[in-house]
Design an enzyme around this catalytic site. Structure first.
Site, mmCIF file in Angstrom:
data_model
loop_
_atom_site.group_PDB
_atom_site.id
_atom_site.type_symbol
_atom_site.label_atom_id
_atom_site.label_comp_id
_atom_site.label_asym_id
_atom_site.label_seq_id
_atom_site.Cartn_x
_atom_site.Cartn_y
_atom_site.Cartn_z
ATOM 1 N N ASP A 136 -31.038 -56.200 -33.553
ATOM 2 C CA ASP A 136 -31.156 -54.800 -33.921
ATOM 3 C C ASP A 136 -32.039 -54.102 -32.904
ATOM 4 O O ASP A 136 -32.473 -54.720 -31.923
ATOM 5 C CB ASP A 136 -31.696 -54.628 -35.341
ATOM 6 C CG ASP A 136 -30.991 -53.489 -36.070
ATOM 7 O OD1 ASP A 136 -31.105 -52.333 -35.605
ATOM 8 O OD2 ASP A 136 -30.327 -53.746 -37.082
ATOM 9 N N GLU A 195 -23.792 -47.262 -38.347
ATOM 10 C CA GLU A 195 -24.803 -46.279 -37.943
ATOM 11 C C GLU A 195 -24.862 -46.067 -36.426
ATOM 12 O O GLU A 195 -25.939 -45.977 -35.837
ATOM 13 C CB GLU A 195 -26.184 -46.684 -38.481
ATOM 14 C CG GLU A 195 -26.244 -46.717 -40.000
ATOM 15 C CD GLU A 195 -27.587 -47.133 -40.529
ATOM 16 O OE1 GLU A 195 -27.979 -46.657 -41.614
ATOM 17 O OE2 GLU A 195 -28.261 -47.957 -39.882
ATOM 18 N N TYR A 240 -29.215 -54.164 -52.279
ATOM 19 C CA TYR A 240 -30.174 -54.209 -51.175
ATOM 20 C C TYR A 240 -31.540 -54.608 -51.722
ATOM 21 O O TYR A 240 -32.082 -53.950 -52.612
ATOM 22 C CB TYR A 240 -30.245 -52.852 -50.472
ATOM 23 C CG TYR A 240 -29.263 -52.704 -49.327
ATOM 24 C CD1 TYR A 240 -28.003 -53.279 -49.392
ATOM 25 C CD2 TYR A 240 -29.600 -51.999 -48.186
ATOM 26 C CE1 TYR A 240 -27.091 -53.151 -48.346
ATOM 27 C CE2 TYR A 240 -28.703 -51.851 -47.134
ATOM 28 C CZ TYR A 240 -27.453 -52.425 -47.217
ATOM 29 O OH TYR A 240 -26.561 -52.297 -46.181
ATOM 30 N N TRP A 283 -21.089 -51.421 -47.544
ATOM 31 C CA TRP A 283 -22.504 -51.220 -47.899
ATOM 32 C C TRP A 283 -22.780 -49.824 -48.433
ATOM 33 O O TRP A 283 -23.736 -49.635 -49.182
ATOM 34 C CB TRP A 283 -23.395 -51.512 -46.692
ATOM 35 C CG TRP A 283 -23.392 -50.466 -45.605
ATOM 36 C CD1 TRP A 283 -22.519 -50.352 -44.582
ATOM 37 C CD2 TRP A 283 -24.345 -49.411 -45.433
ATOM 38 N NE1 TRP A 283 -22.836 -49.289 -43.774
ATOM 39 C CE2 TRP A 283 -23.961 -48.694 -44.272
ATOM 40 C CE3 TRP A 283 -25.473 -48.978 -46.129
ATOM 41 C CZ2 TRP A 283 -24.671 -47.583 -43.803
ATOM 42 C CZ3 TRP A 283 -26.184 -47.878 -45.666
ATOM 43 C CH2 TRP A 283 -25.782 -47.200 -44.521
ATOM 44 N N THR A 309 -35.376 -56.094 -43.430
ATOM 45 C CA THR A 309 -36.779 -56.491 -43.555
ATOM 46 C C THR A 309 -37.775 -55.537 -42.900
ATOM 47 O O THR A 309 -38.884 -55.952 -42.573
ATOM 48 C CB THR A 309 -36.973 -57.900 -42.959
ATOM 49 O OG1 THR A 309 -36.618 -57.881 -41.564
ATOM 50 C CG2 THR A 309 -36.141 -58.935 -43.689
ATOM 51 N N GLU A 310 -37.410 -54.250 -42.707
ATOM 52 C CA GLU A 310 -38.376 -53.334 -42.113
ATOM 53 C C GLU A 310 -39.746 -53.446 -42.773
ATOM 54 O O GLU A 310 -40.776 -53.470 -42.096
ATOM 55 C CB GLU A 310 -37.885 -51.879 -42.234
ATOM 56 C CG GLU A 310 -36.730 -51.531 -41.331
ATOM 57 C CD GLU A 310 -35.404 -51.634 -42.042
ATOM 58 O OE1 GLU A 310 -34.480 -50.893 -41.673
ATOM 59 O OE2 GLU A 310 -35.287 -52.464 -42.979
ATOM 60 N N HIS A 333 -27.305 -49.765 -32.798
ATOM 61 C CA HIS A 333 -28.405 -50.676 -33.116
ATOM 62 C C HIS A 333 -28.653 -51.614 -31.935
ATOM 63 O O HIS A 333 -28.812 -52.827 -32.097
ATOM 64 C CB HIS A 333 -28.111 -51.472 -34.383
ATOM 65 C CG HIS A 333 -28.274 -50.669 -35.645
ATOM 66 N ND1 HIS A 333 -29.502 -50.212 -36.081
ATOM 67 C CD2 HIS A 333 -27.373 -50.218 -36.554
ATOM 68 C CE1 HIS A 333 -29.349 -49.531 -37.218
ATOM 69 N NE2 HIS A 333 -28.063 -49.513 -37.508
#
Length: 772
Positions: free
Chosen positions: A202, A337, A428, A403, A479-480, A273
């Site tokens: 990412d 995205e 999520y 998603w 996991t931000e 990304h």
């Protein structure tokens, strides 16, 4: 072999009762996922130190599974049954793993017979033998005790509802140790999950060794975190956050997973990304100097791969090494995205769109993804991507991972394509599990264990024929905000267990009451497996408010509302025999309320201690205050200290504003606010200009207090002074004048910039002392 055959015959006779007998999953059967068919028997099987496991001679797969079961029992109960080839002697109560047909032809199907005289697992395939062994292990692990166990007599005929029962692990935003990933794989296998979707790439990091392109890891696998966390407090020098998996480590993990019936599906993001790989190799991107400093940000970035032959040479080389490492039939290419601004601004790309004859940038992305798919298909693999790959036209053989709700899956299945359900609204894991401030940081929206359990994995919009294209479902852990391995596990479990039951158990057999009754046993199993899990939603949370006569009202409630709450006021640990909480308590200051949840006779979650004081009754943390509207609402961790515990703040980053509901301003009050600051490391494009800023009157700004709405009268402006300079927490105080009656207080900060963003940790309102 004669005894083995006899055991299978006995199991077949027991199985004949399934059609006539209702499935049972009561207190004596705590299997999770609940089996497709189960009929309780009489008595128990005694698992002791003398118990042995028998497999047919020459059945290597069965012997391996038997060894795994023996190892699992050793870890859980301290018993290690010997594995023996051949038939058990007459009269020996043993565990037998046998080959044979079951009522389902699915590879993961198994039958299980538990009786006082012995245990038999029957399956045609290795996967079925393994899952039968897992069920035996679960029957032996219904609590955390060591030593012998009594397995309830039962006949089970079981097979999965869906083929894809998965979990997505994001190692790009935060990096996990190999040991942690193995622990997660163990917990997945123990609950019959079979896909680990591994997000390895990412904007924030490239985590996989690619030998042909070493700079992907030497340059793309590290970043400097934003704010104080990115600087050594002693020297001021940057601190690198870094890590990647070597190819040898990957091979080890792939083999470890496969031995537990789990396929690892790798994800290599494209065309967006992509900041991390483009920092390493900018020639494949749209800008000469991609900003390394932005790798410490979160959000949606504008950096895209250049849609050129040179880029595809690079990506094909990468995909080849990936496919050499991962035997998975699926290769994930992301596709989500991808902000198209760089393509729109490029004359070269616009000319390419014209030359290709595609409609627009979405059409170009479709062309990009289809080109990647051709390379993947040429290696005998199938491509899977997030639902944005539907835009501009779906690649011919692609599978869609939906998603943004379930609509992507519906669209894909309607076009004859396979799909996996992974809606961010429910599955999520970066959403909080309850409203408690004790939850780990993440998105403010609550997705409870029950929300996950109730998810409908069979969209009503599809016909029966189209539903055949729904491969299954998966939970997703981006996991931000999961900075540590422990936090990742805590955010994931026990919700992943609900996903497991949703993916395995027939819809008609799923029942929340049954599932929740099994939670004490599930808690014990997760503890045995050494996996952290969230107990906060089970536990009594206290709300303290001033009451009459100088006392304090203590209201107790748990996030999930399961079981009953027992409490004490004498310092003793609450037990099942302690006082039953029924309504808010009026408690004298100086006492401590100790409370615990009990589900039946079992304690669920930890004992919670709540010291009672008037100060605590007049204090609210940021999670107990009301945020101003919906925006980027996060439970966000402080960036200091670098080492040690950090505060966690509830904040809407698009409008950093909090409301204290119902403050009595009949007399002057002193407001004390503990404040912190967080870096604004969020890529939100032009939306950043929409964040309201209030001009400060003093150099460091003020905490402003308004009444009756955030557009109401300002009644205080408390200078922040040094408290605004951070890092860490500081406290400011000021007086709120008498205004008569009860009012809502709106609290905001003045500032010239959002970097950093000032945030409230907690607020206390106390009567102002006046001079005589």
């Amino acid at each position: 072999m004669a005894v083995l055959s006899a055991s299978v015959a006995a199991l077949t006779l027991a199985s004949a009762a399934f059609a006539a007998s209702p499935a049972t999953n009561g207190p004596d059967l705590t299997l999770t996922p609940a089996p497709a068919q189960a009929t309780m028997g009489q008595g128990t099987f005694a698992l002791t130190a003398r118990t042995r496991i028998f497999v047919a001679k020459g059945d290597v797969e069965a012997r391996v599974v038997a060894g795994q079961l023996s190892d699992m029992l050793l870890k859980a109960r301290g018993l290690k049954p010997a594995v023996v080839e051949g038939a058990p002697p007459a009269g020996e109560a043993a565990i037998v793993l046998a080959r044979g047909a079951t009522s389902s032809d699915k590879a993961e199907a198994y039958a299980l017979s538990v009786a006082p005289t012995g245990v038999t697992v029957t399956a045609a395939k290795r996967a079925g033998l393994f899952y039968g062994a897992v069920s035996v292990w679960q029957l032996a692990v219904q609590d955390a005790a060591k030593g012998p166990a009594q397995l309830p007599a039962v006949a089970i005929d079981d097979a999965p509802r869906f083929a894809w029962r998965g979990f997505m692990l994001d190692s790009a935003r935060h990096f996990q140790s190999v040991d942690t990933i193995k622990a997660i794989l163990d917990a997945m296998a123990a609950h019959k999950l079979n896909v680990l979707h591994w997000h390895l790439v990412d904007d924030q990091g490239w985590r996989l060794e690619i030998r042909k392109y070493p700079k992907l890891t030497s340059e793309g696998a590290w970043r400097v975190p934003a704010g104080a966390a990115g600087r050594d407090p002693k020297t001021g020098k940057p601190i690198r956050y870094q890590g990647f998996y070597t190819q040898d480590q990957v091979r080890d993990l792939v083999a470890y997973a496969a031995a537990r019936g789990i396929t690892i599906v790798p994800e290599i993001e494209m065309p967006g990304h992509a900041l991390a790989p483009l920092v390493a190799y900018p020639q494949f991107g749209m800008t000469k100097t991609p900003p390394r400093e932005s790798m410490g940000d979160w959000g949606v970035f504008p950096y895209l791969y250049k849609p050129s032959d040179e880029t595809f040479g690079f990506l094909n080389d990468v995909l080849d090494e990936v496919m050499d490492l991962f035997p998975s039939p699926y290769i994930h290419v992301g596709g989500d995205e991808a902000v198209k601004d760089q393509w729109k601004a490029s004359p070269e790309v616009q000319a390419q769109i014209q030359a290709l004859g595609v409609k627009d940038e979405h059409g170009l992305q479709s062309w990009f993804i289809q080109r990647a798919e051709k390379h993947i298909n040429a290696r005998g693999r199938r491509m899977i991507g997030w639902d944005e790959i539907l835009e501009g036209g779906l690649a011919p053989n692609a599978t869609v991972m939906s998603w943004r709700g379930v609509e992507g899956a519906v669209a894909a299945a309607s076009q004859g394509h396979d799909a996996v359900l992974a809606p961010d609204s429910t599955l999520y894991m970066d959403r909080r599990q309850s409203a408690s401030a004790d939850e780990p940081p993440g998105r403010i929206k609550i997705v409870s264990l029950k929300d996950v359990y109730d998810f409908d994995a069979a969209p009503a919009a599809l016909t029966e024929a189209q539903r055949a294209h729904i491969l299954g479902l998966q939970a997703t852990a981006f996991t931000e905000h999961m900075r540590t391995d422990d936090r990742l596990e805590t955010m994931t479990f026990p919700r992943l267990i609900a996903v497991a039951e949703n993916g395995w158990t027939p819809e008609a057999k799923r029942d929340w009451k049954s599932f929740s009754d099994r939670l004490p046993a599930e808690t014990a199993r997760l503890d045995v497996l050494g996996v952290a899990h969230d107990t906060v939603p089970y536990e009594p949370q206290a709300t303290l408010r001033p009451a009459d006569g100088g006392r304090v009202s203590v209201a107790l409630a748990s996030g999930l509302g399961l079981g009953e709450i027992r409490y004490t006021l004498d310092g003793k640990a609450p037990t099942k025999a302690s006082g039953l909480y029924e309504t808010a308590l009026a408690v004298a200051p100086g006492k401590t309320v100790r409370a615990r949840t009990f589900l039946g006779d079992d304690a669920l979650g930890r004992i919670r201690d709540y010291p009672v004081s008037l100060l605590a009754a007049n204090t609210r943390n940021s999670h107990q205050l009301e945020l101003c509207g919906d925006g980027i609402n996060l439970s966000l961790e402080d960036d200091a200290p670098v080492n040690g515990p950090r505060a966690v703040f509830a904040v809407n980053l698009m409008n950093a504003c909090w409301v204290w509901k119902g403050a009595d301003l009949s007399s002057p009050l002193t407001l004390s606010a503990r404040i912190g600051q967080v870096p604004f490391n969020f890529q939100i494009g032009a939306d950043k200009a929409k964040i309201p800023l209030r001009a400060p009157a003093t150099p460091e700004g003020e905490l402003e207090v308004r009444i009756d709405g955030c557009g109401g009268q300002r009644i205080a402006a408390i200078p922040l002074g040094a408290a605004a300079r951070g890092p860490g927490l500081a406290t400011v105080s000021g007086v709120l004048p008498k205004r008569g009656g009860v009012h809502d207080l709106c609290l905001t900060f003045t500032a010239r910039t959002v970097e950093p963003t000032l945030v409230l940790d907690q607020v206390t309102l106390t009567p102002t002392k006046t001079k005589n």
